[in-house]
Write a protein that holds these residues in place. Structure first.
Motif, short mmCIF file in Angstrom:
data_model
loop_
_atom_site.label_atom_id
_atom_site.label_comp_id
_atom_site.label_asym_id
_atom_site.label_seq_id
_atom_site.Cartn_x
_atom_site.Cartn_y
_atom_site.Cartn_z
N GLN A 193 -6.31 5.49 4.01
CA GLN A 193 -6.40 4.35 3.13
C GLN A 193 -7.27 3.24 3.69
OE1 GLN A 193 -2.74 3.48 1.20
NE2 GLN A 193 -2.93 1.39 1.89
N THR A 194 -7.10 2.91 4.96
CA THR A 194 -7.91 1.84 5.53
C THR A 194 -9.10 2.41 6.30
OG1 THR A 194 -6.43 1.77 7.43
CG2 THR A 194 -6.05 0.15 5.70
N HIS A 249 -12.05 4.03 15.94
CA HIS A 249 -11.57 3.68 14.60
C HIS A 249 -12.46 4.24 13.51
CE1 HIS A 249 -7.96 1.28 14.80
NE2 HIS A 249 -8.37 0.89 16.00
N ALA A 250 -13.73 4.41 13.82
CA ALA A 250 -14.67 4.91 12.80
C ALA A 250 -14.32 6.32 12.35
CB ALA A 250 -16.09 4.87 13.36
N ILE A 256 1.49 8.91 3.49
CA ILE A 256 0.84 8.64 2.20
C ILE A 256 -0.52 7.97 2.40
CG2 ILE A 256 2.08 6.43 1.86
CD1 ILE A 256 2.33 7.33 -1.12
N GLN A 257 -0.63 7.14 3.46
CA GLN A 257 -1.92 6.48 3.73
C GLN A 257 -2.98 7.48 4.15
OE1 GLN A 257 0.99 5.45 4.86
NE2 GLN A 257 1.23 3.26 4.43
N SER A 279 0.81 -1.22 0.00
CA SER A 279 0.00 0.00 0.00
C SER A 279 0.84 1.28 0.00
CB SER A 279 -0.94 -0.01 1.20
OG SER A 279 -0.20 -0.11 2.39
N GLU A 280 2.13 1.14 0.26
CA GLU A 280 2.97 2.36 0.25
C GLU A 280 3.55 2.65 -1.13
OE1 GLU A 280 5.55 3.17 3.46
OE2 GLU A 280 4.37 1.98 4.87
N LYS A 286 -13.01 -6.10 4.11
CA LYS A 286 -14.19 -5.32 3.69
C LYS A 286 -14.02 -4.79 2.27
CE LYS A 286 -13.32 -0.65 5.33
NZ LYS A 286 -13.88 0.55 5.90
N ARG A 341 -20.24 -5.94 15.63
CA ARG A 341 -20.44 -4.49 15.58
C ARG A 341 -20.02 -4.06 14.20
NH1 ARG A 341 -19.37 0.42 19.21
NH2 ARG A 341 -18.66 1.97 17.73
N ARG A 342 -20.84 -3.25 13.57
CA ARG A 342 -20.43 -2.74 12.26
C ARG A 342 -20.54 -1.22 12.24
NH1 ARG A 342 -24.46 -2.14 8.67
NH2 ARG A 342 -23.03 -2.59 6.99
N GLU A 343 -19.56 -0.62 11.61
CA GLU A 343 -19.49 0.84 11.59
C GLU A 343 -20.32 1.39 10.45
OE1 GLU A 343 -17.96 2.18 14.12
OE2 GLU A 343 -17.19 0.25 14.79
N ASP A 345 -4.23 -5.80 3.24
CA ASP A 345 -4.35 -5.44 4.66
C ASP A 345 -5.62 -6.01 5.31
OD1 ASP A 345 -2.02 -4.04 4.66
OD2 ASP A 345 -2.93 -2.04 4.64
N PHE A 346 -6.76 -5.75 4.70
CA PHE A 346 -8.02 -6.20 5.32
C PHE A 346 -8.09 -7.73 5.33
CE2 PHE A 346 -9.36 -1.84 4.17
CZ PHE A 346 -9.77 -1.42 5.42
N TYR A 399 -6.30 -8.96 8.32
CA TYR A 399 -7.11 -8.87 9.55
C TYR A 399 -8.07 -10.07 9.61
CZ TYR A 399 -5.83 -3.88 9.04
OH TYR A 399 -5.18 -2.70 8.85
N PHE A 412 -7.38 -3.47 -1.44
CA PHE A 412 -6.67 -2.24 -1.74
C PHE A 412 -6.64 -1.93 -3.25
CE2 PHE A 412 -2.40 -0.69 -3.01
CZ PHE A 412 -2.51 0.61 -2.55
N ARG A 428 -4.93 -7.17 15.13
CA ARG A 428 -3.66 -6.90 14.47
C ARG A 428 -3.09 -8.21 13.95
NH1 ARG A 428 -0.77 -1.99 15.32
NH2 ARG A 428 -2.06 -0.85 16.79
N TYR A 481 -6.65 1.59 -5.78
CA TYR A 481 -5.35 1.68 -5.10
C TYR A 481 -5.36 2.86 -4.11
CZ TYR A 481 -3.96 -1.45 -8.88
OH TYR A 481 -3.88 -2.50 -9.76
N ALA A 482 -6.40 2.89 -3.29
CA ALA A 482 -6.53 3.94 -2.27
C ALA A 482 -6.39 5.34 -2.88
CB ALA A 482 -5.52 3.73 -1.15
N LYS A 510 -4.97 6.35 -5.40
CA LYS A 510 -3.71 6.72 -6.04
C LYS A 510 -3.76 6.53 -7.55
CE LYS A 510 -1.13 5.04 -2.16
NZ LYS A 510 -0.03 4.15 -1.79
N GLU A 548 -11.31 -2.37 9.79
CA GLU A 548 -10.18 -1.90 10.60
C GLU A 548 -10.45 -2.07 12.10
OE1 GLU A 548 -6.61 0.41 10.67
OE2 GLU A 548 -7.80 -0.05 8.92
N GLY A 549 -9.40 -2.26 12.85
CA GLY A 549 -9.52 -2.15 14.30
C GLY A 549 -9.90 -3.43 15.01
#
Lengths: 250, 329
Positions: free
Chosen positions: B257-258, B251-252, B276-277, A13-14, A118, A157-159, A37-38, A41, A121, A183, B139-140, B142, A179-180
């Motif tokens: 990016q995420t 977090h919400a 960058i994120q 992602s970078e 969810k 729980r959903r945001e 990433d997701f 998780y 990327f 880890r 790509y977020a 980008k 997210e969250g």
């Protein structure tokens, strides 16, 4: 409990992307790929559930060319029990086509729970998990930031925007992971060694016809260079003046 | 000629901003396809049919009102089945919804139910013969991908704030419709709705967002961000991932990016270095203001206006100045 985790291999992602000379795709030279990433998780959530239950199976599934095997091995080195590659030369940009391949695989697997990130990327569509649930005609919870399974039922729980929902659902179910929630662990050396011996099955993906085709890719236009209004509290008056007269947002 | 179906989403009994934007997109697509009708479905508790005027104002020819007491909360399975039932009875070229929490849930369900192609989170759309050409940030944010979508109906979800709600008045006729399946019966039951901060717009709807980063140094200093948002009066509060990971904010609230991706008129980055994120989540904001003590921080490369300084000193002064400017109007 039998848990499937549908994962994707995506660019780091970078990455600072470049577009190929035809303007049709990203230039992949020098780009690192890894588990999305997701998706990572989601793998972690599945592993924690299995550990908590003390039994069960975690199966990771990915659609894609042979390079996805590396990502599937990584998931197994984290602790997943086995992997399935749904082989396809390329992953279409059509989320429903991909969902059809995953639904065909999950249908025969006897899973209690199928976890997805969810969104991924790269395509950033947030389609595949929910569409797969609908194709399987089972319960679906999107963007879960907490998840528990007990006595054959799930709660999550959903945001939402500016709010959250607590939900209860029946199994089998698809849950997409936000997210969250957890880890992702790093694979241990022992895990990496063990992963080499775990089963990785490869079979053709039963993708649906793709009706969404990529016509081109481009980098977004650069923002015009901004300016430093000044330093410290002395610059506040000028900033407010610019917001009123130039940007007209105040 | 082609008709377009729009799902005009509500929260409680109120239409959301993205609903009027989606209706505008529907109007444009109907006109560009030779002048079809725009049918806007609104689902909610009894009384929701009264949203006709507002939907007509932005170009809906027909308002399909689905009223049921159990639609006071978002009954995803019932609404998806109801939209699908409508789309099986009337031929639509496209179904347009918002790329919101609701739209993210409904869009893929509809795609599967109707075997319809779907593109989420679009920022532009044009009709090109049998296909629609859409732009979608990937790509977020980008990379902007241009996609051709063929097949009818196709499902398009529109990014909040990416399209203007354009006034195109019609006298919309109302078509009442019963839910296709009981909204009270669902495999996923909502047991509780946890409301966010009262009196603040959501990040997707707010014209102004004030966001805080690690430069605030301590969780209690986040009050400076809240105060500045209050001074604007119509601002939402966001945060960087560093801040949400530290537990200073939920977090919400994370923008990046995420996290949430936002496009307000004004984005004020307080003590945010601009990883960058994070930029991936806010670089499409119309005007960006950055306050950071490090003049080399990457946030200044995307900011229209920057102040180099300690946020703990600058922000209270800015808050007071904004308050005065607001009162001056």
């Amino acid at each position: 409990m039998k848990i499937a985790v549908c994962i994707k291999r995506t660019p780091d992602s970078e990455t600072r992307f470049r577009i190929n000379s035809a303007g049709s795709a990203i230039d992949e030279s020098g780009v690192k790929f890894d588990m999305d990433d997701f998706a990572s998780y989601a793998v972690e959530v599945a592993l924690q559930m299995k550990e908590k239950a003390g039994s069960g199976e975690v199966v990771v599934i990915a659609v894609g060319p042979d390079s996805v095997q590396e990502t599937l091995r990584k998931a197994m080195s984290m602790g997943a029990d086995r992997a399935v590659q749904l082989k396809a030369d390329a992953i279409p940009f059509d989320g429903l086509a991909v969902a059809k391949a995953l639904a065909a695989e999950l249908k025969s697997g006897g899973f209690d729970l199928a976890l997805f990130g969810k969104h991924a990327f790269d395509t950033s569509e947030a389609v595949v998990g929910t569409a797969t649930a609908e194709l399987l005609d089972i319960a679906c919870v999107t963007a879960a930031s907490k998840l528990e399974i007990a006595n054959g039922k799930g709660s999550a729980r959903r945001e939402l925007e500016g709010a959250a929902e607590m939900v209860e659902f029946s199994l089998p179910a698809v849950v997409t992971i936000d997210e969250g929630i957890a880890r992702p662990r790093y694979p241990s050396l022992k895990g990496i060694m063990a992963a080499k011996k775990k089963p990785l099955e490869s079979k053709p993906a039963q993708l649906g016809a793709s009706r969404v085709t990529v016509k081109g890719m481009a980098l977004p236009p650069d923002r015009p260079a901004g300016r430093i209004v000044g330093e410290g509290t002395a610059a506040v008056a000028e900033l407010v003046r610019l917001l009123q007269t130039e940007a007209k947002v105040l | 000629m082609a008709n377009i179906l729009v799902f005009a989403e509500t929260r409680g009994a109120e239409l959301r901003k993205v609903a009027t934007e989606a209706v505008s997109v529907g109007r444009r697509l109907a006109d560009a396809s030779g002048g079809g009708e725009v049918h806007a479905m609104v689902a909610g508790p009894p009384g929701v049919a009264q949203k006709t005027d507002l939907l007509g104002r932005f170009g809906a020819d027909v308002v399909i009102a689905v009223e049921h007491p159990a639609l006071a909360t978002f009954a995803r399975e019932s609404i998806a089945a109801t939209i699908a039932a409508r789309a099986k009875g009337v031929t639509y070229r496209a179904i347009v919804l918002g790329f919101s929490a609701q739209g993210r849930d409904l869009g893929p369900r509809l795609a599967a139910k109707l075997d319809a192609p779907i593109v989420s989170d679009i920022i532009d759309v044009e009709v090109a013969g049998d296909a629609f050409i859409v732009k979608h940030p990937a790509y977020a944010n980008k990379v902007i991908v241009t996609l051709a979508v063929s097949g009818s109906p196709m499902i398009l979800s529109v990014r909040p704030s990416a399209f203007d709600a354009v006034v195109a008045p019609r006298t919309a006729r109302v078509d009442m419709m019963a839910p296709a399946i009981d909204p009270a019966a669902s495999r996923v039951k909502v047991t509780q709705v946890i409301e966010g901060a009262k009196g603040r717009p959501d990040l997707a709807d707010a014209p102004v967002i004030v966001a805080g980063g690690r430069g605030l140094k301590a969780p209690e200093n986040f009050k400076l961000v809240e105060d500045l948002a209050d001074a604007f009066g119509n601002a939402a509060v966001g945060a960087t991932r560093a801040v949400t990971d530290e537990g200073w904010r939920p977090h919400a609230d994370q923008i990046g990016q995420t996290g949430r991706q936002v496009s307000p008129q004004l984005y004020v980055a307080v003590g945010i270095s601009g990883a960058i994120q994070h930029l991936a989540g806010m670089r499409t904001s119309k005007t960006i203001v950055a306050i950071n003590k490090d003049k080399e921080a990457p946030i200044f490369k995307v900011a229209d206006y920057g102040i180099v300084g300690d946020v703990l000193e600058v922000v209270p002064v800015l808050t007071q100045a904004v308050r005065e400017a607001k009162q001056g109007h």
